[in-house]
Structure formats: structure tokens, C-alpha cells
Design a protein around this motif. Structure first.
Motif, PDB file in Angstrom:
ATOM      1  N   GLN A  20       0.833  -1.203   0.000  1.00 59.32           N
ATOM      2  CA  GLN A  20       0.000   0.000   0.000  1.00 59.32           C
ATOM      3  C   GLN A  20       0.865   1.250   0.000  1.00 59.32           C
ATOM      4  O   GLN A  20       0.575   2.216  -0.723  1.00 59.32           O
ATOM      5  CB  GLN A  20      -0.934   0.012   1.204  1.00 59.32           C
ATOM      6  CG  GLN A  20      -1.880   1.218   1.212  1.00 59.32           C
ATOM      7  CD  GLN A  20      -2.670   1.346   2.493  1.00 59.32           C
ATOM      8  OE1 GLN A  20      -2.186   0.962   3.555  1.00 59.32           O
ATOM      9  NE2 GLN A  20      -3.868   1.893   2.408  1.00 59.32           N
ATOM     10  N   ARG A  43       0.678   4.205  -2.896  1.00 63.84           N
ATOM     11  CA  ARG A  43       0.239   5.572  -2.562  1.00 63.84           C
ATOM     12  C   ARG A  43       1.409   6.534  -2.314  1.00 63.84           C
ATOM     13  O   ARG A  43       1.219   7.654  -1.880  1.00 63.84           O
ATOM     14  CB  ARG A  43      -0.685   5.542  -1.341  1.00 63.84           C
ATOM     15  CG  ARG A  43       0.014   5.169  -0.040  1.00 63.84           C
ATOM     16  CD  ARG A  43      -0.933   5.130   1.140  1.00 63.84           C
ATOM     17  NE  ARG A  43      -0.205   4.779   2.371  1.00 63.84           N
ATOM     18  CZ  ARG A  43      -0.745   4.708   3.571  1.00 63.84           C
ATOM     19  NH1 ARG A  43      -2.036   4.966   3.722  1.00 63.84           N
ATOM     20  NH2 ARG A  43      -0.024   4.391   4.625  1.00 63.84           N
ATOM     21  N   TRP A  84       3.740  11.725   2.276  1.00 64.60           N
ATOM     22  CA  TRP A  84       3.569  11.494   0.844  1.00 64.60           C
ATOM     23  C   TRP A  84       4.758  12.092   0.114  1.00 64.60           C
ATOM     24  O   TRP A  84       4.967  13.310   0.148  1.00 64.60           O
ATOM     25  CB  TRP A  84       2.268  12.122   0.341  1.00 64.60           C
ATOM     26  CG  TRP A  84       1.960  11.710  -1.076  1.00 64.60           C
ATOM     27  CD1 TRP A  84       1.280  10.599  -1.473  1.00 64.60           C
ATOM     28  CD2 TRP A  84       2.322  12.397  -2.281  1.00 64.60           C
ATOM     29  NE1 TRP A  84       1.217  10.546  -2.851  1.00 64.60           N
ATOM     30  CE2 TRP A  84       1.842  11.633  -3.378  1.00 64.60           C
ATOM     31  CE3 TRP A  84       3.016  13.567  -2.560  1.00 64.60           C
ATOM     32  CZ2 TRP A  84       2.019  12.007  -4.704  1.00 64.60           C
ATOM     33  CZ3 TRP A  84       3.204  13.952  -3.880  1.00 64.60           C
ATOM     34  CH2 TRP A  84       2.700  13.173  -4.941  1.00 64.60           C
ATOM     35  N   ASP A  89      -9.224   8.178  -1.620  1.00 69.60           N
ATOM     36  CA  ASP A  89      -8.064   8.772  -0.958  1.00 69.60           C
ATOM     37  C   ASP A  89      -7.494   7.815   0.080  1.00 69.60           C
ATOM     38  O   ASP A  89      -8.218   7.305   0.930  1.00 69.60           O
ATOM     39  CB  ASP A  89      -8.456  10.091  -0.293  1.00 69.60           C
ATOM     40  CG  ASP A  89      -7.313  10.701   0.493  1.00 69.60           C
ATOM     41  OD1 ASP A  89      -6.176  10.684  -0.012  1.00 69.60           O
ATOM     42  OD2 ASP A  89      -7.554  11.193   1.616  1.00 69.60           O
ATOM     43  N   HIS A  90      -6.187   7.564   0.017  1.00 71.02           N
ATOM     44  CA  HIS A  90      -5.512   6.690   0.974  1.00 71.02           C
ATOM     45  C   HIS A  90      -4.549   7.461   1.881  1.00 71.02           C
ATOM     46  O   HIS A  90      -3.780   6.842   2.617  1.00 71.02           O
ATOM     47  CB  HIS A  90      -4.738   5.591   0.233  1.00 71.02           C
ATOM     48  CG  HIS A  90      -5.609   4.495  -0.279  1.00 71.02           C
ATOM     49  ND1 HIS A  90      -5.583   3.207   0.216  1.00 71.02           N
ATOM     50  CD2 HIS A  90      -6.555   4.479  -1.248  1.00 71.02           C
ATOM     51  CE1 HIS A  90      -6.452   2.455  -0.433  1.00 71.02           C
ATOM     52  NE2 HIS A  90      -7.055   3.208  -1.333  1.00 71.02           N
ATOM     53  N   GLY A 101      -4.688   8.067  -4.151  1.00 74.65           N
ATOM     54  CA  GLY A 101      -5.190   6.710  -4.017  1.00 74.65           C
ATOM     55  C   GLY A 101      -4.105   5.691  -4.283  1.00 74.65           C
ATOM     56  O   GLY A 101      -2.947   5.882  -3.908  1.00 74.65           O
ATOM     57  N   LEU A 102      -4.455   4.613  -4.955  1.00 80.96           N
ATOM     58  CA  LEU A 102      -3.498   3.564  -5.288  1.00 80.96           C
ATOM     59  C   LEU A 102      -3.108   3.720  -6.757  1.00 80.96           C
ATOM     60  O   LEU A 102      -3.572   2.995  -7.617  1.00 80.96           O
ATOM     61  CB  LEU A 102      -4.098   2.189  -5.008  1.00 80.96           C
ATOM     62  CG  LEU A 102      -4.579   1.963  -3.570  1.00 80.96           C
ATOM     63  CD1 LEU A 102      -5.154   0.565  -3.408  1.00 80.96           C
ATOM     64  CD2 LEU A 102      -3.468   2.220  -2.558  1.00 80.96           C
TER      65      LEU A 102
END
Length: 394
Positions: free
Chosen positions: A133, A137, A188, A307-308, A326-327
Motif C-alpha cells: 500500500q 500511494r 507522501w 483517498d488513501h 489513491g493507489l
């Protein structure tokens, strides 16, 4: 037999032909002023292509006009395709999003985090492993060497992680030995995470990344001009940039796509035509299906385009206000805030040479713009988005 995408006149799908003509005029004007050599633009709504136009020259060194079948280096638009491939393996139960990448690539078992102090760094243990994950992301802690000038970015450059004379396995072994810029799962940071996913696909499938993508995505969707290089017979359709950018005069050098790629970069190595990529976008808007071909389930696409990040922040130059990730895609989370139109639930990304796409499930619309003008990419991403949404009437 691969059926062509259906087409329609703009008004038949709630788009203004006059407004799309304004888009054509704007792109023609920018070509005439020498700002870009050429472009191909495509807009589809309600499953039908309503606009597919070419502008300018295929190669500024020749007089050949740009054709709608021109082949472009799509750079980071590769990421969306590789992310879909990863989720196809997830649907088969061959991985979990919570799995540490070290389960499949043991070199990542001892990854350390760099603690920067001035021009140097010390190493500390990762408090949690990099998960799949995280890679999807971009919260893995990995980075791109061109995303900064600090000591960790310099370490990436010195390791030559972007070199073309390497295999995907070679690159991942190199990346696993470099310090992370952040603790996994905390920031991020746009990165080489999708290159690692490309290698993950190879490990799980026992195929090269190019062969897996061809067998499972490109051929089934009819993306006949997509891949990691362009065959000799099709090289007359390759779109080229100006040798120097018209604004700042810097040299422009793009990937050599005329020979088979040794390094099949999952984060940025592919080529495609606008129509090829439209077929991929049509599959996404179709909740994983294009015509009779299904690649993903509806809930999988829903998961990928949610949204992750939540409260995780970072890299504000790449994620505008009102957006998460997201992914495999940036995802719009607010109707306002960003300085361009769209709907909550839009998802999109672009490529370093100037290509861009987005999908709007609310408006049942997707669009792609193909140019090869790296320095100009931000201007045209916004211009294209603005002018396409100005054409929506119903």
C-alpha cells in the motif's frame, strides 16, 4: 476482434462543439507561436469519443504533420498501468496491500531511514516496514533523485538508480540499499515506488514487466501501440520535442524508445498513443471493464480511486489543495480549493514530458492530452482541464 471505441458528436454527449473548437484554436495558436511542436487531444463522455484532434508537427525537425496515431513517451502515466497490474495480482490473492515488500523482495528487509543534518545523514531503523500500500500511494519513504538537493537525493544520483543499462532487479537491489527519506507510512513523497512495484510484478508472475503488461493489459484492451519501446516499423510515428525549450533555452532530451528497453521502468518507461491510453481510461471509467474485457472488479477500482492519505501530507507542489492520493492516482476530495475545475472523485496523473489524463466518474468523462514539451507541462495540464470542462453543457 478488438472493437474501436464508439464515437459521437460533442452535442450528443453533452459537450459544446463551439467550446471544443476554442480548445483547438488555443492549441493551434500555441503551436503557431512556437511554444510546443504539436499535440494530440482526446475527450470522451458517456463511453464515446467526442473529440480526437492533432495539432502541429510530429517532429519539429521535419515538416511531417502530427497525426492522431502519433506515439508519445508517457513517462509517469506508466504508473497507473503498473498500479492496475499490481491490483490484478491482489485480486488473485497473490498479495495483500498490508504485506511488507520484503516478503517478495528480501533486499528491503533491512531498509534504514536517513536522518539528515546539514549536508550529511545518519541512519536509523525503520519503525515499520514498507508495505505494498505504501508503494502504491507513495508513502514508502523512497524518493526521486530530482526531487531535492539534500544528501539522500545526492546518494540516489551517485548510485545512478535511473541508468538505462540495468534490469529492474538491479535497480531494486540498489534502491533497497539506499536510505529512506522518511519513515514508511508517514509522508507522501513522490518516488520510485512504482519502479519497485514493477519488480514485484516480475517476482510474483515470473515474467518480465513488459511481458506481463502485454499479456494481461495491453493486448486484452487493444492497446496495440503501447509498450516500453517502439518497433522499427512504427518509428515514423514517434512524436519528438524541440531540441531546446522555447522559453528558457535548456536542452530537451527524452528517452530513446527506438531500441528494446533493458530497464523497463514501472514508474516511467512506457509509450502510447492517445487512443491507446483512452482505451485504458475507458476500462477504468467502466469500473474495470472495457467492452467484453474485464481487468478489475468494480470495488477494486473504487478502492484504487479513493483517498488513501487522510491526514498524511507532503509534496504540496504535486498534490494541489483539495486532493489526496489513491493507489496509483491523485484523487480530488473537495469541489473547490484547487485552481482548476473538476468533480469530487476525479482521479488523474501526468508524465514528465507533458502528457496528462484524468477520469471524472461523476460526469462520465475522461480526457488525455499528449505533448512532448517537459518545461511546458504544467501550463498545458491546466489549460486543457479548464477548456474541456468549459465544454460540458449537460
Amino acid at each position: 476482434m478488438i472493437e474501436p471505441l464508439p464515437s459521437a458528436k460533442p452535442e450528443e454527449v453533452g459537450l459544446s462543439e463551439a467550446a471544443l473548437n476554442r480548445l483547438s484554436a488555443a492549441l493551434n495558436d500555441r503551436v503557431a507561436s512556437g511554444h510546443i511542436p504539436g499535440a494530440v487531444a482526446l475527450v470522451a463522455r458517456h463511453g464515446k469519443v467526442a473529440y480526437h484532434q492533432s495539432f502541429g508537427r510530429l517532429d519539429p525537425a521535419s515538416d511531417a504533420p502530427m497525426g492522431t496515431d502519433a506515439i508519445f513517451r508517457i513517462y509517469s502515466m506508466t504508473k497507473a498501468i503498473v498500479s492496475v497490474a499490481t491490483m490484478m495480482l491482489w485480486e488473485e490473492g497473490r498479495l495483500l496491500l498490508s504485506d511488507p515488500i520484503s516478503k517478495f523482495i528480501p533486499a528491503f528487509a533491512n531498509t534504514r531511514v536517513g536522518v539528515v543534518s546539514g549536508d550529511s545523514y545518519t541512519l536509523t531503523a525503520a519503525t515499520s516496514p514498507i508495505t505494498i500500500q505504501d508503494l502504491l500511494r507513495h508513502t514508502s519513504g523512497l524518493t526521486y533523485e530530482f526531487r531535492g538537493t539534500g544528501p539522500i537525493h545526492k546518494a540516489y544520483g551517485e548510485a545512478r538508480v535511473a541508468r538505462l543499462k540495468q534490469t529492474n532487479a538491479d535497480q531494486v537491489d540498489e534502491l533497497a540499499g539506499l536510505p529512506l527519506l522518511h519513515q514508511p507510512g508517514t509522508v507522501w513523497e513522490y518516488s520510485r515506488s512504482t519502479d519497485v512495484l514493477g519488480r514485484l510484478i516480475e517476482v510474483i508472475s515470473s515474467q518480465t514487466l513488459g511481458n506481463f503488461l502485454s499479456d494481461r493489459i495491453l493486448v486484452p484492451l487493444g492497446m496495440s501501440d503501447s509498450g516500453f519501446s517502439v518497433p522499427t516499423a512504427d518509428q515514423s510515428r514517434i512524436a519528438e520535442p524541440f531540441a531546446k525549450d522555447p522559453d528558457d533555452g535548456i536542452d530537451v532530451a527524452l528517452l530513446d524508445i527506438r531500441r528494446p528497453a533493458m530497464f523497463e521502468s514501472g514508474g516511467g518507461g512506457m509509450v502510447a498513443t492517445a487512443m491507446d491510453y483512452a482505451r485504458f481510461l475507458g476500462m477504468l471509467l467502466g469500473n474495470g471493464r472495457l467492452g467484453a474485457t474485464r481487468l478489475l472488479g468494480r470495488k477494486t477500482v473504487e478502492l484504487m480511486t479513493s483517498d488513501h492519505l487522510g491526514s498524511i501530507t507532503g509534496a504540496v507542489d504535486l498534490l494541489p489543495p483539495g486532493h489526496g492520493f489513491g493507489l496509483g492516482f491523485a484523487v480530488r476530495t473537495a469541489a473547490g480549493m484547487a485552481p482548476f475545475p473538476g468533480s469530487i472523485g476525479n482521479y488523474y496523473w501526468g508524465g514528465a514530458a507533458g502528457t496528462t489524463f484524468w477520469v471524472d466518474p461523476v460526469e462520465r468523462l475522461y480526457a488525455a492530452l499528449m505533448i512532448q514539451a517537459p518545461v511546458q507541462r504544467e501550463h498545458y495540464r491546466l489549460l486543457f482541464r479548464d477548456m474541456v470542462y468549459a465544454a460540458v453543457t449537460d
